[in-house]
Motif scaffolding. Sequence first.
Motif, PDB file in Angstrom:
ATOM      1  N   SER A  13     -28.631  10.502 -21.959  1.00 22.00           N
ATOM      2  CA  SER A  13     -28.139   9.139 -22.121  1.00 22.00           C
ATOM      3  C   SER A  13     -27.879   8.438 -20.796  1.00 22.00           C
ATOM      4  CB  SER A  13     -26.849   9.145 -22.955  1.00 22.00           C
ATOM      5  OG  SER A  13     -27.070   9.699 -24.227  1.00 22.00           O
ATOM      6  N   ILE A  14     -27.171   9.103 -19.893  1.00 21.69           N
ATOM      7  CA  ILE A  14     -26.739   8.456 -18.652  1.00 21.69           C
ATOM      8  C   ILE A  14     -27.758   8.601 -17.543  1.00 21.69           C
ATOM      9  CG2 ILE A  14     -24.935   8.475 -16.883  1.00 21.69           C
ATOM     10  CD1 ILE A  14     -22.942   9.275 -18.996  1.00 21.69           C
ATOM     11  N   LYS A  15     -28.502   9.716 -17.521  1.00 13.13           N
ATOM     12  CA  LYS A  15     -29.443  10.003 -16.430  1.00 13.13           C
ATOM     13  C   LYS A  15     -28.751   9.859 -15.070  1.00 13.13           C
ATOM     14  CE  LYS A  15     -32.947  10.508 -19.272  1.00 13.13           C
ATOM     15  NZ  LYS A  15     -34.155   9.700 -19.252  1.00 13.13           N
ATOM     16  N   PRO A  16     -27.636  10.558 -14.855  1.00 15.92           N
ATOM     17  CA  PRO A  16     -26.832  10.344 -13.646  1.00 15.92           C
ATOM     18  C   PRO A  16     -27.615  10.604 -12.366  1.00 15.92           C
ATOM     19  CG  PRO A  16     -26.207  12.388 -14.730  1.00 15.92           C
ATOM     20  CD  PRO A  16     -27.128  11.680 -15.668  1.00 15.92           C
ATOM     21  N   SER A  17     -27.353   9.781 -11.360  1.00 16.84           N
ATOM     22  CA  SER A  17     -28.007   9.969 -10.069  1.00 16.84           C
ATOM     23  C   SER A  17     -27.413  11.164  -9.329  1.00 16.84           C
ATOM     24  CB  SER A  17     -27.879   8.702  -9.227  1.00 16.84           C
ATOM     25  OG  SER A  17     -26.519   8.343  -9.069  1.00 16.84           O
ATOM     26  N   ILE A  18     -26.112  11.376  -9.501  1.00 16.22           N
ATOM     27  CA  ILE A  18     -25.417  12.535  -8.952  1.00 16.22           C
ATOM     28  C   ILE A  18     -24.134  12.694  -9.742  1.00 16.22           C
ATOM     29  CG2 ILE A  18     -24.169  11.231  -7.165  1.00 16.22           C
ATOM     30  CD1 ILE A  18     -24.537  13.679  -5.302  1.00 16.22           C
ATOM     31  N   ILE A  19     -23.608  13.901  -9.805  1.00 23.08           N
ATOM     32  CA  ILE A  19     -22.420  14.196 -10.597  1.00 23.08           C
ATOM     33  C   ILE A  19     -21.357  14.787  -9.688  1.00 23.08           C
ATOM     34  CG2 ILE A  19     -21.516  15.493 -12.575  1.00 23.08           C
ATOM     35  CD1 ILE A  19     -24.608  15.765 -13.360  1.00 23.08           C
ATOM     36  N   PHE A  20     -20.117  14.339  -9.892  1.00 23.43           N
ATOM     37  CA  PHE A  20     -18.979  14.912  -9.177  1.00 23.43           C
ATOM     38  C   PHE A  20     -17.952  15.381 -10.205  1.00 23.43           C
ATOM     39  CE2 PHE A  20     -20.788  12.022  -6.026  1.00 23.43           C
ATOM     40  CZ  PHE A  20     -20.861  12.850  -4.911  1.00 23.43           C
ATOM     41  N   SER A  21     -17.525  16.636 -10.093  1.00 19.17           N
ATOM     42  CA  SER A  21     -16.564  17.223 -11.022  1.00 19.17           C
ATOM     43  C   SER A  21     -15.518  17.998 -10.228  1.00 19.17           C
ATOM     44  CB  SER A  21     -17.290  18.137 -12.022  1.00 19.17           C
ATOM     45  OG  SER A  21     -18.022  19.146 -11.338  1.00 19.17           O
ATOM     46  N   ALA A  22     -14.587  18.642 -10.963  1.00 14.63           N
ATOM     47  CA  ALA A  22     -13.510  19.392 -10.299  1.00 14.63           C
ATOM     48  C   ALA A  22     -13.143  20.602 -11.162  1.00 14.63           C
ATOM     49  CB  ALA A  22     -12.307  18.481 -10.040  1.00 14.63           C
ATOM     50  N   HIS A  23     -11.852  20.807 -11.392  1.00 17.54           N
ATOM     51  CA  HIS A  23     -11.283  21.800 -12.315  1.00 17.54           C
ATOM     52  C   HIS A  23     -11.308  23.240 -11.826  1.00 17.54           C
ATOM     53  CE1 HIS A  23      -9.981  23.644 -16.039  1.00 17.54           C
ATOM     54  NE2 HIS A  23     -11.077  24.364 -16.095  1.00 17.54           N
ATOM     55  N   ASN A  39     -34.915   7.962 -23.577  1.00 15.75           N
ATOM     56  CA  ASN A  39     -34.370   6.928 -22.708  1.00 15.75           C
ATOM     57  C   ASN A  39     -35.434   6.624 -21.660  1.00 15.75           C
ATOM     58  OD1 ASN A  39     -32.955   5.383 -20.833  1.00 15.75           O
ATOM     59  ND2 ASN A  39     -31.052   6.521 -21.149  1.00 15.75           N
ATOM     60  N   ASP A  40     -35.846   5.360 -21.559  1.00 13.71           N
ATOM     61  CA  ASP A  40     -36.933   4.995 -20.658  1.00 13.71           C
ATOM     62  C   ASP A  40     -36.575   5.180 -19.185  1.00 13.71           C
ATOM     63  OD1 ASP A  40     -38.527   4.347 -22.789  1.00 13.71           O
ATOM     64  OD2 ASP A  40     -37.970   2.227 -22.789  1.00 13.71           O
ATOM     65  N   MET A  41     -35.292   5.261 -18.889  1.00  8.76           N
ATOM     66  CA  MET A  41     -34.891   5.426 -17.491  1.00  8.76           C
ATOM     67  C   MET A  41     -35.271   6.824 -17.004  1.00  8.76           C
ATOM     68  SD  MET A  41     -31.082   3.756 -17.794  1.00  8.76           S
ATOM     69  CE  MET A  41     -30.641   4.226 -16.116  1.00  8.76           C
ATOM     70  N   PRO A  42     -35.855   6.929 -15.813  1.00  4.52           N
ATOM     71  CA  PRO A  42     -36.202   8.262 -15.285  1.00  4.52           C
ATOM     72  C   PRO A  42     -34.957   9.033 -14.883  1.00  4.52           C
ATOM     73  CG  PRO A  42     -36.633   6.562 -13.640  1.00  4.52           C
ATOM     74  CD  PRO A  42     -36.276   5.838 -14.912  1.00  4.52           C
ATOM     75  N   SER A  43     -35.072  10.352 -14.811  1.00  2.68           N
ATOM     76  CA  SER A  43     -33.946  11.193 -14.401  1.00  2.68           C
ATOM     77  C   SER A  43     -33.460  10.785 -13.014  1.00  2.68           C
ATOM     78  CB  SER A  43     -34.363  12.670 -14.387  1.00  2.68           C
ATOM     79  OG  SER A  43     -34.689  13.104 -15.690  1.00  2.68           O
ATOM     80  N   GLY A  44     -32.140  10.759 -12.871  1.00  4.88           N
ATOM     81  CA  GLY A  44     -31.549  10.423 -11.582  1.00  4.88           C
ATOM     82  C   GLY A  44     -31.443   8.950 -11.292  1.00  4.88           C
ATOM     83  N   SER A  45     -31.784   8.084 -12.236  1.00  8.95           N
ATOM     84  CA  SER A  45     -31.770   6.651 -11.987  1.00  8.95           C
ATOM     85  C   SER A  45     -30.519   5.965 -12.527  1.00  8.95           C
ATOM     86  CB  SER A  45     -33.005   5.991 -12.612  1.00  8.95           C
ATOM     87  OG  SER A  45     -33.024   6.195 -14.012  1.00  8.95           O
ATOM     88  N   GLY A  46     -29.619   6.735 -13.154  1.00 10.70           N
ATOM     89  CA  GLY A  46     -28.427   6.149 -13.746  1.00 10.70           C
ATOM     90  C   GLY A  46     -27.265   6.083 -12.777  1.00 10.70           C
ATOM     91  N   SER A  47     -26.083   5.916 -13.347  1.00  9.67           N
ATOM     92  CA  SER A  47     -24.860   5.770 -12.551  1.00  9.67           C
ATOM     93  C   SER A  47     -24.426   7.102 -11.958  1.00  9.67           C
ATOM     94  CB  SER A  47     -23.737   5.214 -13.427  1.00  9.67           C
ATOM     95  OG  SER A  47     -24.072   3.958 -13.974  1.00  9.67           O
ATOM     96  N   VAL A  48     -23.523   7.035 -11.010  1.00 10.19           N
ATOM     97  CA  VAL A  48     -22.847   8.220 -10.492  1.00 10.19           C
ATOM     98  C   VAL A  48     -21.828   8.643 -11.546  1.00 10.19           C
ATOM     99  CG1 VAL A  48     -21.378   9.143  -8.666  1.00 10.19           C
ATOM    100  CG2 VAL A  48     -23.136   7.438  -8.124  1.00 10.19           C
ATOM    101  N   LEU A  49     -21.886   9.907 -11.964  1.00  8.73           N
ATOM    102  CA  LEU A  49     -21.026  10.397 -13.039  1.00  8.73           C
ATOM    103  C   LEU A  49     -19.815  11.124 -12.458  1.00  8.73           C
ATOM    104  CD1 LEU A  49     -20.470  10.918 -16.041  1.00  8.73           C
ATOM    105  CD2 LEU A  49     -21.924  12.960 -15.879  1.00  8.73           C
TER     106      LEU A  49
END
Length: 388
Positions: free
Chosen positions: A294-304, A234-244
Amino acid sequence: MGAIAWSSLLPLIIVSSLIMYEEWISTPSCKIIPGPDPHENESGRGTEGLKVMLVGNLLLLGSEAGYLNRYFRDYYMAKFFRKSFHSVKPDMLLVLGDVSAKGSELTRSHWLPVFNQFDQMLGPFLGLPFHVTLGDRDVGECSRLNPKSVNWIAGNLPGLDSAGCGAFEISNVSFVSLNAVALLCGNNKLRFSVEKVIERERIDPRMDEEGTAEAINYSGKFSETYNDFAGRENDMPSGSGSVLLLHFPLDRRDDSKCSPESSNTRESRGFLGPGPYDLSHTVPRNATEYIFQSIKPSIIFSAHTHEFCDHTHPDGTREVTVSAMTWKARDDPGFVFATFHGNRRGVSVSYCSLARESHILLAYASVLVLLSSFVLVANIPQWRSLNH
């Protein structure tokens, strides 16, 4: 005469003090959690941005809520929402799954009281944009994961497709939410739908602008899908995608990398137990790698997990796991407050703690003892006169 007037006012003073104490402890106490990148921490200072409140694991019981939950725990949770709204003044609310405590066991008619309770709980937040991801308590474990049920539940929540995923943009910040429960399952149609969402996020924005985005050769099996695309960069650099956004945390090899704040939030779980999946469960490693590639998320938020965690993945991507915001799960609930600044990677994260249930119960017990003592002392003269 003065002593009599003072004694008559004492119950009013005690009750008023309890009300003031309730208002004071209902206000969240927030602490900024420094990120892994010192430049990122400095980048947002002094600038405004999108302010988001993130909560998880509300565990609402709807019509099945007993007296303790309905008139005590849920009452205070609604108060926490109101006080938090006025305290942090968010622009948006994100709920990261497990809205219901037993949603996977409920019929549609029994889900309706849960949705009504959810609306009542949110209060002032209903006037703001909000988004909800699905958790394992909402839709059940793999053996009970029903696409029709997921579709119906997702249809009653804002911004979710039939598989329980969503993508949206607000204030120039892009978000994508995944039905992480489906990613834990094997040969399941819902998981295939989630993979399609991941692949859509994979398309390079430059290709999309030029109208030359290539067609996706979707295989229909996760192992094949992952292998098909694993070799295609994926040509997008790490951290350049959407907030996951997702309910389950992504795979993490070393939980000790959580911030020190995490160790301060660890308490025994409440009466509801661990739920369909173990609280330590995370998205499988191959699915996690697939998401990162695939997503290269800029930051991730989870729970559980019911507890706060600030984790940095090997590629430098930050994942913040949100604590449970209910006494049904832990004695000290909390939430996360994030500010997305003008620059793409600038995100300030604060952990906000709320009042402990044990402290509230102690305050009520103290008031009860004081009032009982007052009644006892006030009636001593009458008892003496009766004895004479």
